[in-house]
Structure formats: structure tokens, C-alpha cells
Design an enzyme around this catalytic site. Structure first.
Site, mmCIF file in Angstrom:
data_model
loop_
_atom_site.group_PDB
_atom_site.id
_atom_site.type_symbol
_atom_site.label_atom_id
_atom_site.label_comp_id
_atom_site.label_asym_id
_atom_site.label_seq_id
_atom_site.Cartn_x
_atom_site.Cartn_y
_atom_site.Cartn_z
ATOM 1 N N TYR A 77 -14.273 -9.136 -4.561
ATOM 2 C CA TYR A 77 -12.697 -8.322 -4.361
ATOM 3 C C TYR A 77 -12.205 -8.171 -3.225
ATOM 4 C CZ TYR A 77 -9.525 -4.692 -5.396
ATOM 5 O OH TYR A 77 -8.457 -3.655 -5.523
ATOM 6 N N TYR A 78 -12.936 -7.338 -2.294
ATOM 7 C CA TYR A 78 -12.599 -6.962 -1.193
ATOM 8 C C TYR A 78 -12.519 -8.089 -0.148
ATOM 9 C CZ TYR A 78 -13.099 -1.943 -2.371
ATOM 10 O OH TYR A 78 -12.818 -0.757 -2.739
ATOM 11 N N HIS B 99 0.779 -1.224 -0.127
ATOM 12 C CA HIS B 99 -0.050 -0.084 -0.012
ATOM 13 C C HIS B 99 0.849 1.196 0.076
ATOM 14 C CE1 HIS B 99 -4.043 0.712 0.498
ATOM 15 N NE2 HIS B 99 -4.046 1.776 0.809
ATOM 16 N N ASP C 1 -3.066 7.661 -1.234
ATOM 17 C CA ASP C 1 -4.373 7.225 -1.950
ATOM 18 C C ASP C 1 -4.164 6.910 -3.248
ATOM 19 O OD1 ASP C 1 -7.142 6.975 -2.035
ATOM 20 O OD2 ASP C 1 -7.719 9.290 -2.395
ATOM 21 N N GLY C 2 -5.121 6.177 -3.813
ATOM 22 C CA GLY C 2 -4.745 5.918 -5.316
ATOM 23 C C GLY C 2 -4.264 4.474 -5.554
ATOM 24 N N ASN C 3 -4.000 3.739 -4.208
ATOM 25 C CA ASN C 3 -3.508 2.317 -4.511
ATOM 26 C C ASN C 3 -4.061 1.270 -5.446
ATOM 27 O OD1 ASN C 3 -0.964 2.405 -2.331
ATOM 28 N ND2 ASN C 3 -2.873 3.488 -1.405
ATOM 29 N N GLY C 4 -5.462 1.336 -5.197
ATOM 30 C CA GLY C 4 -6.331 0.289 -6.166
ATOM 31 C C GLY C 4 -6.328 0.726 -7.376
ATOM 32 N N ARG C 5 -6.471 1.828 -7.877
ATOM 33 C CA ARG C 5 -6.230 2.238 -9.160
ATOM 34 C C ARG C 5 -4.902 1.869 -9.914
ATOM 35 N NH1 ARG C 5 -8.990 8.154 -8.096
ATOM 36 N NH2 ARG C 5 -7.976 7.519 -6.274
#
Length: 349
Positions: free
Chosen positions: A237-238, A195, A199-203
Site C-alpha cells: 500500500y505505502y 492530503h 491528521d486522519g487522511n488515510g482513514r
């Protein structure tokens, strides 16, 4: 110890279902060129559709949304952007275009990871920079309760961990000790556990998955939105991510639930790819086919807005026209009027 380091040391007992996934993906990949040759004139339309779906879905998973009427303008036009959400949607589209245009020549390096983050985060102070503070991944419930789902790698250790992860990928790619599809999924899991960004890790993880798929000859993500399939299965997914990250720091985690989920996403994309090209080859209109497929995948009862979410580049007028035709053919019926109207499937789907 990361998942990749463990696999490089001893890659053995994988679940039988993973073997079945790999066999199916091998067959899909083998037919990939044949299906691409079948209707080359339609591939650009599929690619453009996937570009819109991927941009919208990947951001929507993270709560970044824009006005439905602005989607085509933001994704393909050059408008004045109204807010941060539109800026991030535009940035994701730019990142996708970079990968689609130059994917084979973009290496998996820390520089690439940071550049992708810079694109998806836009004009914000920490775009393209690793996190500078420790954080937790917190799940919040509607009743106000919350719980810590995972504690990522500390900010202090993030640069070192990312350097090692990139190096491990290079080692695994050269040695070919791990089947490529498993290698990509395991690397994706490790990335999300580190991680590296505030912010923006998933994308960024989804963009890196697409890029790595290009490197290994899995081109389906160019024509079918992997991000949309993930969004359609967001709860799974989660759930699998949480299950596979549990015990990651102590090397006691089970990576297979998340790996199997990503293999499922890839297999689903290939099945849809072949279906769409088969339908196109039979002469059906591309946008009409997209609407029909969206209805087929919808619940028994659905709304126009739900279909439009699945077909963001199709006009509302065209969706209504297709619904009217299906109603006249007795395949669907309206169960309300006005803004709250819903439709119900009655025929054979």
C-alpha cells in the site's frame, strides 16, 4: 493537474493487467446478487464481522490501537471511553455505520468529506476542518533517520483543490468516460496527494472509497473488510502510493501502481466474499470458519494473538478450543508453552 483531470482529457493506454482486473471485477459484480441470495440469513453476521475488522484495521494502519479485550465493547457498546485512541476507534465505527446505512444517499461533497473527518477524529480542535499549516509526509526509520516522502498541497491551496476534486468527480461520474473502478482509485490517489487534513487522511480516504463503491454497485465492502486487506498488504500500500505520487504536482506521475493496488484489494475482497458465503452455505459455523480462514492465511508458524487480531470479535476461549481440535486432528502442532507459544501448520491447508 490531478489524475482525474488527466484521465478526463485523455483516457487511453492502461496496463493490460488493469484490463484483467476490470474483467474479473465485472464478473464478480455480476454474481454479487446471486451469492447474496444464497445465504441471506448469514449476511448480517458477515456485516458485523466486517464492521469490527474495518474499524480496528483502518485505525491500526495509522498507529491507533486499543486493548484487544475492549474491542467489542468500544465498537458495539456504550462504555466510558478511556482515551483518544478509543474515541477515534468509536468514531470510525460511527462513520462506517453511517455509510452502510445511508450510503446510496450520501453525496460526494466537501461537506461529506468534512463530516467523515469529524467522526474519525472525535473531540479534537481541528476535527472536520482542513489543515491550517503546511506539512510533509515523513518516513522515519528504526535507526533514527528520516526522509521526506511527499509534500502535499499547501494549506492555502487545499480548499480550492478539494473543491476542484469534488467537481471533477461529478464530471467523470456524469460522462462515464472512465471505468468506475478506475475512477474511484484515481480519485483516492488525488485525495491522498492533496492530503487535506492535519491528521486522519488515510482513514477518511478509506471511508470515501467504501462510499463511492456503494454508489457504483460494488457492495462487497459491506461484508468483507477492505481496510483489513489493505492492512495485510500495508507495505505494498505505502510503496505503490509513494510510487504513484512521485511527480504528482508536476503532472509527471504514474498513477497505475496505486490504482492496480486498489483493484487488487477489491478483487481479493470479492474472492473472499464468495468463499465465505460458499462455506456458510455448506453449513459450517461462521466463527469457526473465520478462525480456520485466519489460520489458512497465517504464516507457517503463528501465535494465538495473530489469529485473534484477524478475528477480533471471536473469544480467546473459542480460538483455543479450535486450535486444540486441530492439534488433535494432526493439522497443527504447538512449538512452545506459555505466552510465547507458537503453532505450526502440519496438515493440508
Amino acid at each position: 493537474m490531478t489524475t482525474l483531470r488527466r484521465f478526463l482529457g485523455e483516457f487511453s493506454s492502461m496496463p493490460a493487467t488493469v484490463g484483467w482486473y476490470l474483467a474479473d471485477l465485472g464478473e464478480f459484480k455480476g454474481r454479487q446478487e446471486m451469492f447474496t441470495r444464497r445465504a441471506p440469513q448469514k449476511l448480517q453476521a458477515l456485516r458485523q464481522h466486517a464492521l469490527v475488522e474495518s474499524t480496528v484495521s483502518s485505525n491500526r494502519i495509522e498507529g491507533v490501537k486499543i486493548d484487544q479485550s475492549r474491542i467489542n465493547t468500544v465498537v458495539f457498546g456504550s462504555p466510558h471511553l478511556r482515551d483518544r485512541d478509543e474515541e477515534e476507534v468509536r468514531g470510525y465505527r460511527q462513520a462506517l455505520s453511517w455509510i452502510h446505512d445511508d450510503g446510496d444517499s450520501i453525496p460526494i461533497t466537501e461537506k461529506t468529506v468534512l463530516n467523515l473527518h469529524r467522526l474519525v477524529r472525535g473531540d479534537i480542535w481541528d476535527a472536520g476542518a482542513y489543515k491550517d499549516k503546511d506539512g510533509e509526509i515523513v518516513q522515519r526509520y528504526p535507526d533514527g533517520r528520516s526522509r521526506v516522502r511527499f509534500r502535499p498541497v499547501s494549506a492555502r491551496n487545499t480548499p480550492d483543490q478539494m473543491g476542484k476534486l469534488v467537481s471533477l468527480y461529478d464530471d467523470a461520474a456524469r460522462s462515464r468516460a472512465i471505468p468506475p473502478a478506475i475512477l474511484l482509485a484515481a480519485w483516492n490517489l488525488d485525495f491522498l496527494c492533496i492530503h487535506p487534513f492535519r491528521d486522519g487522511n488515510g482513514r477518511v480516504s478509506r471511508l470515501l472509497l467504501l462510499l463511492q463503491l456503494y454508489h457504483w454497485g460494488f457492495d462487497v465492502g459491506c461484508y468483507i473488510s477492505l481496510e483489513r486487506i489493505i492492512e495485510e498488504n500495508k507495505e505494498r500500500y505505502y510503496e505503490t502510493l509513494e510510487e504513484s505520487s512521485r511527480g504528482w504536482h508536476e503532472d509527471r506521475h504514474d498513477p497505475w501502481p496505486y490504482i492496480q493496488f486498489l483493484l487488487f484489494v477489491l478483487k481479493t475482497a470479492y474472492k473472499e466474499y464468495e468463499q465465505r458465503l460458499s462455506d456458510v452455505g455448506n453449513g459450517r459455523g461462521n466463527k469457526t470458519e473465520l478462525i480456520l480462514q485466519a489460520i489458512a492465511k497465517a504464516n507457517q508458524s503463528f501465535s494465538i494473538s495473530e489469529i485473534r487480531d484477524r478475528c477480533p470479535e471471536v473469544s480467546l476461549e473459542m480460538i483455543r478450543r479450535i486450535l486444540k481440535r486441530l492439534r488433535d486432528d494432526k493439522r497443527i502442532e504447538s512449538t512452545g508453552r506459555g505466552r510465547n507459544a507458537r503453532w505450526r501448520k502440519t496438515g493440508n491447508w
